[in-house]
Design a protein around this motif. Structure first.
Motif, PDB file in Angstrom:
ATOM      1  N   VAL A   1      40.035  34.809  44.264  1.00 47.50           N
ATOM      2  CA  VAL A   1      39.420  36.092  43.918  1.00 47.50           C
ATOM      3  C   VAL A   1      39.529  36.352  42.416  1.00 47.50           C
ATOM      4  O   VAL A   1      38.532  36.608  41.726  1.00 47.50           O
ATOM      5  N   ASP A   2      40.741  36.295  41.897  1.00 47.46           N
ATOM      6  CA  ASP A   2      40.973  36.507  40.462  1.00 47.46           C
ATOM      7  C   ASP A   2      42.332  35.925  40.084  1.00 47.46           C
ATOM      8  O   ASP A   2      43.109  35.543  40.957  1.00 47.46           O
ATOM      9  N   PHE A   3      42.598  35.818  38.809  1.00 52.85           N
ATOM     10  CA  PHE A   3      43.902  35.317  38.354  1.00 52.85           C
ATOM     11  C   PHE A   3      44.110  35.645  36.884  1.00 52.85           C
ATOM     12  O   PHE A   3      43.170  35.955  36.163  1.00 52.85           O
TER      13      PHE A   3
ATOM     14  N   CYS B   1      47.649  35.239  41.093  1.00 51.47           N
ATOM     15  CA  CYS B   1      46.274  35.013  41.591  1.00 51.47           C
ATOM     16  C   CYS B   1      46.057  35.889  42.817  1.00 51.47           C
ATOM     17  O   CYS B   1      47.013  36.189  43.523  1.00 51.47           O
ATOM     18  N   ARG B   2      44.826  36.210  43.099  1.00 54.96           N
ATOM     19  CA  ARG B   2      44.526  36.751  44.430  1.00 54.96           C
ATOM     20  C   ARG B   2      43.883  35.631  45.225  1.00 54.96           C
ATOM     21  O   ARG B   2      42.921  35.018  44.759  1.00 54.96           O
ATOM     22  N   LEU B   3      44.423  35.372  46.403  1.00 52.13           N
ATOM     23  CA  LEU B   3      43.929  34.308  47.275  1.00 52.13           C
ATOM     24  C   LEU B   3      43.705  34.882  48.667  1.00 52.13           C
ATOM     25  O   LEU B   3      44.631  35.467  49.239  1.00 52.13           O
TER      26      LEU B   3
ATOM     27  N   GLY C   1      41.551  44.934  42.971  1.00 56.46           N
ATOM     28  CA  GLY C   1      42.603  45.513  42.144  1.00 56.46           C
ATOM     29  C   GLY C   1      42.112  46.498  41.103  1.00 56.46           C
ATOM     30  O   GLY C   1      41.319  47.399  41.391  1.00 56.46           O
ATOM     31  N   SER C   2      42.600  46.307  39.863  1.00 58.34           N
ATOM     32  CA  SER C   2      42.319  47.286  38.810  1.00 58.34           C
ATOM     33  C   SER C   2      40.831  47.315  38.443  1.00 58.34           C
ATOM     34  O   SER C   2      40.314  48.341  38.010  1.00 58.34           O
ATOM     35  N   PHE C   3      40.124  46.192  38.636  1.00 57.40           N
ATOM     36  CA  PHE C   3      38.685  46.141  38.345  1.00 57.40           C
ATOM     37  C   PHE C   3      37.933  47.077  39.300  1.00 57.40           C
ATOM     38  O   PHE C   3      37.093  47.885  38.888  1.00 57.40           O
TER      39      PHE C   3
ATOM     40  N   PHE D   1      52.940  42.369  48.807  1.00 53.57           N
ATOM     41  CA  PHE D   1      54.096  43.142  48.309  1.00 53.57           C
ATOM     42  C   PHE D   1      53.635  44.460  47.697  1.00 53.57           C
ATOM     43  O   PHE D   1      54.184  45.526  48.007  1.00 53.57           O
ATOM     44  N   ARG D   2      52.589  44.391  46.845  1.00 47.73           N
ATOM     45  CA  ARG D   2      52.108  45.615  46.182  1.00 47.73           C
ATOM     46  C   ARG D   2      51.725  46.677  47.210  1.00 47.73           C
ATOM     47  O   ARG D   2      51.955  47.853  47.018  1.00 47.73           O
ATOM     48  N   ARG D   3      51.099  46.240  48.317  1.00 47.25           N
ATOM     49  CA  ARG D   3      50.527  47.184  49.287  1.00 47.25           C
ATOM     50  C   ARG D   3      51.261  47.203  50.629  1.00 47.25           C
ATOM     51  O   ARG D   3      50.724  47.748  51.614  1.00 47.25           O
TER      52      ARG D   3
ATOM     53  N   ILE E   1      40.490  36.180  34.822  1.00 48.43           N
ATOM     54  CA  ILE E   1      39.175  35.747  35.305  1.00 48.43           C
ATOM     55  C   ILE E   1      38.982  36.340  36.702  1.00 48.43           C
ATOM     56  O   ILE E   1      39.907  36.324  37.525  1.00 48.43           O
ATOM     57  N   ARG E   2      37.790  36.858  36.934  1.00 50.94           N
ATOM     58  CA  ARG E   2      37.506  37.445  38.255  1.00 50.94           C
ATOM     59  C   ARG E   2      36.233  36.845  38.844  1.00 50.94           C
ATOM     60  O   ARG E   2      35.209  36.800  38.159  1.00 50.94           O
ATOM     61  N   ASN E   3      36.332  36.421  40.101  1.00 50.08           N
ATOM     62  CA  ASN E   3      35.159  35.952  40.842  1.00 50.08           C
ATOM     63  C   ASN E   3      34.671  37.030  41.803  1.00 50.08           C
ATOM     64  O   ASN E   3      33.496  37.091  42.146  1.00 50.08           O
TER      65      ASN E   3
HETATM   66  N1  UDP Z   1      47.862  39.873  37.103  1.00 51.21           N
HETATM   67  C1  UDP Z   1      49.066  39.328  36.750  1.00 51.21           C
HETATM   68  N2  UDP Z   1      49.880  40.016  35.883  1.00 51.21           N
HETATM   69  C2  UDP Z   1      49.535  41.196  35.340  1.00 51.21           C
HETATM   70  C3  UDP Z   1      48.303  41.766  35.703  1.00 51.21           C
HETATM   71  C4  UDP Z   1      47.500  41.083  36.580  1.00 51.21           C
HETATM   72  O1  UDP Z   1      49.403  38.236  37.174  1.00 51.21           O
HETATM   73  O2  UDP Z   1      50.320  41.749  34.546  1.00 51.21           O
HETATM   74  C5  UDP Z   1      46.960  39.140  38.028  1.00 51.21           C
HETATM   75  C6  UDP Z   1      46.905  39.786  39.407  1.00 51.21           C
HETATM   76  O3  UDP Z   1      47.835  39.201  40.274  1.00 51.21           O
HETATM   77  C7  UDP Z   1      45.496  39.480  39.843  1.00 51.21           C
HETATM   78  C8  UDP Z   1      44.699  39.445  38.527  1.00 51.21           C
HETATM   79  O4  UDP Z   1      45.654  39.199  37.506  1.00 51.21           O
HETATM   80  O5  UDP Z   1      45.409  38.214  40.451  1.00 51.21           O
HETATM   81  C9  UDP Z   1      43.937  40.712  38.248  1.00 51.21           C
HETATM   82  O6  UDP Z   1      44.813  41.798  38.365  1.00 51.21           O
HETATM   83  P1  UDP Z   1      44.341  43.320  38.255  1.00 51.21           P
HETATM   84  O7  UDP Z   1      43.927  43.590  36.860  1.00 51.21           O
HETATM   85  O8  UDP Z   1      43.370  43.600  39.333  1.00 51.21           O
HETATM   86  O9  UDP Z   1      45.696  44.059  38.400  1.00 51.21           O
HETATM   87  P2  UDP Z   1      46.440  44.898  39.504  1.00 51.21           P
HETATM   88  O10 UDP Z   1      45.547  45.157  40.638  1.00 51.21           O
HETATM   89  O11 UDP Z   1      47.592  44.000  39.806  1.00 51.21           O
HETATM   90  O12 UDP Z   1      46.830  46.101  38.728  1.00 51.21           O
END
Ligand code: UDP
Length: 232
Positions: free
Chosen positions: A171-173, A195-197, A96-98, A211-213, A90-92
């Motif tokens: 933000v999303d989860f 989640c993104r907070l 990220g990937s969106f 951590f990712r960035r 779910i995204r508000n």
């Molecule tokens: N997310 C997750 N596990 C996954 C992919 C995504 O928990 O395998 C969570 C991520 O932490 C974020 C949301 O889902 O809060 C949306 O993630 P996104 O698709 O933007 O993925 P990312 O940027 O991590 O590739």
């Protein structure tokens, strides 16, 4: 204890009684489907505590979860569900990937929460999947899909309100559901790993993007989320 499954951030053991599992939260963090990996002392305990707070909140709103009870800081007893092999995101707010996929700046508030699915497959890097594909691959039924989306959107409203009181923007989860006695119940965890907070005032990231960035100290942020969540 007999290991049923070991994932990137959790170990699942057979429970002592039928119909249960014991889940142990690990301290490891992974990103980029395991490409990046690091241990963070105390992360498992913090994520277990945050998940407990949220799952108890959902139960109060009539959303069944797999959570039964806490055994120790990193270990919980849960209902033995069959995990639906589809992740619900779910995204508000775009991030990220969106943002990357659609070329939308991170931080753009979406006019309504979006529901997205991805196939739960490390080997395939959790590809985006649509409802028609989910049905054709028999990953879930139409009824289950509808139920998962409805529950995910309800969870979003509950969590948004909850985190708002903690001065955090949801933000999303990502959610995972399971089948238990013919019902769809919420499984897995909901923590800053999934989640993104963002801090409501400063926009500071308090989730796994640190951590990712490589944005700073992960545990300082996770402990801050737990502190605020405990005080709501
Ligand atoms: N997310 C997750 N596990 C996954 C992919 C995504 O928990 O395998 C969570 C991520 O932490 C974020 C949301 O889902 O809060 C949306 O993630 P996104 O698709 O933007 O993925 P990312 O940027 O991590 O590739």
């Amino acid at each position: 204890m007999e290991v049923v499954y070991e994932g990137k951030s959790k170990i699942v053991y057979k429970g002592e009684t039928d119909g249960t599992f014991i889940i142990k939260y690990k301290d490891s963090a992974t990103a980029g489907n395991g490409a990046k990996k690091q241990e963070f002392a105390g992360k498992g305990a913090v994520n277990a505590k945050i998940t407990k707070i949220l799952f108890e909140l959902f139960e109060q709103s009539g959303i069944e979860t797999h959570y039964i009870k806490t055994i120790d800081e990193t270990t919980v007893l849960v209902k033995k569900a069959e995990i639906v092999q589809v992740e619900v995101i779910i995204r508000n707010i775009a991030a990220g990937s969106f943002s990357a996929r659609y070329g939308i700046p991170e931080g753009k508030i979406l006019p309504f929460p979006t529901v997205e699915h991805s196939l739960k497959s490390d080997a395939l890097n959790d590809p985006l999947i649509n409802e028609s594909h989910i049905l054709a691959l028999e990953l879930a039924s139409e009824k289950e899909l509808k139920e998962m989306s409805e529950k995910a959107l309800k969870i979003n409203e509950i969590m948004k309100d909850f985190y708002k009181k903690a001065n955090l923007t949801l933000v999303d989860f990502k959610l995972e559901f399971g089948r238990f006695e013919n019902r769809i119940i919420l499984c897995d965890e909901i923590s800053p790993d999934s989640c993104r907070l963002w801090d409501s005032k400063t926009g500071q990231k308090l989730d796994k993007d640190i951590f990712r960035r490589d944005l700073g100290d992960l545990m300082t942020a996770y402990n801050e989320v737990l502190r605020r969540a405990t005080n709501v």
